[in-house]
Motif scaffolding. Structure first.
Motif, mmCIF file in Angstrom:
data_model
loop_
_atom_site.group_PDB
_atom_site.id
_atom_site.type_symbol
_atom_site.label_atom_id
_atom_site.label_comp_id
_atom_site.label_asym_id
_atom_site.label_seq_id
_atom_site.Cartn_x
_atom_site.Cartn_y
_atom_site.Cartn_z
ATOM 1 N N LYS A 24 0.871 1.483 -11.127
ATOM 2 C CA LYS A 24 0.416 0.126 -10.790
ATOM 3 C C LYS A 24 -0.388 0.144 -9.488
ATOM 4 O O LYS A 24 -1.466 -0.438 -9.401
ATOM 5 N N VAL A 25 0.127 0.830 -8.476
ATOM 6 C CA VAL A 25 -0.579 0.901 -7.191
ATOM 7 C C VAL A 25 -1.920 1.607 -7.368
ATOM 8 O O VAL A 25 -2.958 1.125 -6.897
ATOM 9 N N LEU A 26 -1.912 2.733 -8.063
ATOM 10 C CA LEU A 26 -3.159 3.474 -8.261
ATOM 11 C C LEU A 26 -4.173 2.641 -9.046
ATOM 12 O O LEU A 26 -5.366 2.661 -8.743
ATOM 13 N N CYS A 27 -3.712 1.880 -10.037
ATOM 14 C CA CYS A 27 -4.625 0.996 -10.789
ATOM 15 C C CYS A 27 -5.286 -0.027 -9.874
ATOM 16 O O CYS A 27 -6.496 -0.264 -9.964
ATOM 17 N N HIS A 28 -4.512 -0.637 -8.998
ATOM 18 C CA HIS A 28 -5.086 -1.601 -8.055
ATOM 19 C C HIS A 28 -6.154 -0.934 -7.191
ATOM 20 O O HIS A 28 -7.226 -1.506 -6.961
#
Length: 175
Positions: free
Chosen positions: A84-88
Motif C-alpha cells: 500500500k505504501v509503495l503504491c502511494h
C-alpha cells in the motif's frame, strides 16, 4: 470498450481510497492488525510498477526497477501494508514525474542510530522537485503521503523524503 476500462480504473481508485480511509481509521483507533510474514521485496516492487505502467506510459514516463547487489531478498513485514505504501509512492511519482522516469531502487539503508542496516525501497522521480519548506506539509495534507508515513511507522520503519526544486524527488520506505 474505453468507457468500460475507464469505469474499471475509476472503480479501482475508489476501492483504494476506501481501503485507505479504513486503514487510517484503524490506525487512529489503535486496532490496525499487522500480519507480518516474509515479504519478497523485488517481486513486490515489480508488481507495483506493473500496476502503474499504463498511467506512466500515458505521461511519457518510463518505470524502472533497480537493485543493489547486496540488497535484501526478503524482510519480515506486513506485505499488504508495505505494498500500500509503495503504491502511494509510485502513484505520486508517476503523477509528478511528467516525461522522464520513475525508478524504484531496492537497497540497504544504514541506520543513523548504529542499528543494523535496514531494507529500503526508494522511489525516485524526475519531476519538478519540492522546496524544503513544503516537506512537512506534504505529510499533513491529503490521504496518501500522510497515511503512508503513519503506516511505515506502524511497520517499525520510516518514510523519508529528499528533494530539491528542478531535481526531482525521492521518497524512501525503510523497513
Amino acid at each position: 470498450l474505453d468507457a468500460v476500462e475507464e469505469l474499471c480504473r475509476e472503480g479501482g481508485e475508489l476501492r483504494r481510497t476506501l481501503e485507505d480511509v479504513l486503514d487510517l481509521s484503524r490506525l487512529e483507533s489503535g486496532v490496525l492488525a499487522l500480519e507480518r510474514s516474509e515479504c519478497a521485496l523485488e517481486p513486490l516492487a515489480r508488481e507495483v510498477l506493473a500496476e502503474f505502467a499504463e498511467a506512466a506510459a500515458q505521461k511519457g514516463s518510463a518505470l524502472v526497477f533497480e537493485r543493489d547487489g547486496s540488497a535484501p531478498d526478503r524482510v519480515a513485514t506486513d506485505p499488504r501494508i508495505a505494498r500500500k505504501v509503495l503504491c502511494h509512492l509510485v502513484e505520486n511519482a508517476v503523477r509528478h514525474a511528467g516525461p522522464g522516469s520513475v525508478r524504484v531502487h531496492l537497497a540497504w539503508r544504514a541506520s543513523a542510530t548504529g542499528q543494523e542496516p535496514r531494507a529500503a525501497l526508494e522511489v525516485i522521480d524526475t519531476g519538478a522537485g519540492i522546496p524544503r519548506e513544503r516537506w512537512s506539509s506534504l505529510f499533513d495534507s491529503g490521504l496518501g503521503l500522510g497515511l503512508s508515513r503513519r503506516l511505515a511507522h506502524a511497520l517499525g520503519g520510516s518514510l523519508e523524503l529528499e528533494s530539491s526544486p528542478g531535481a526531482g524527488s525521492s521518497f524512501t520506505l525503510v523497513l
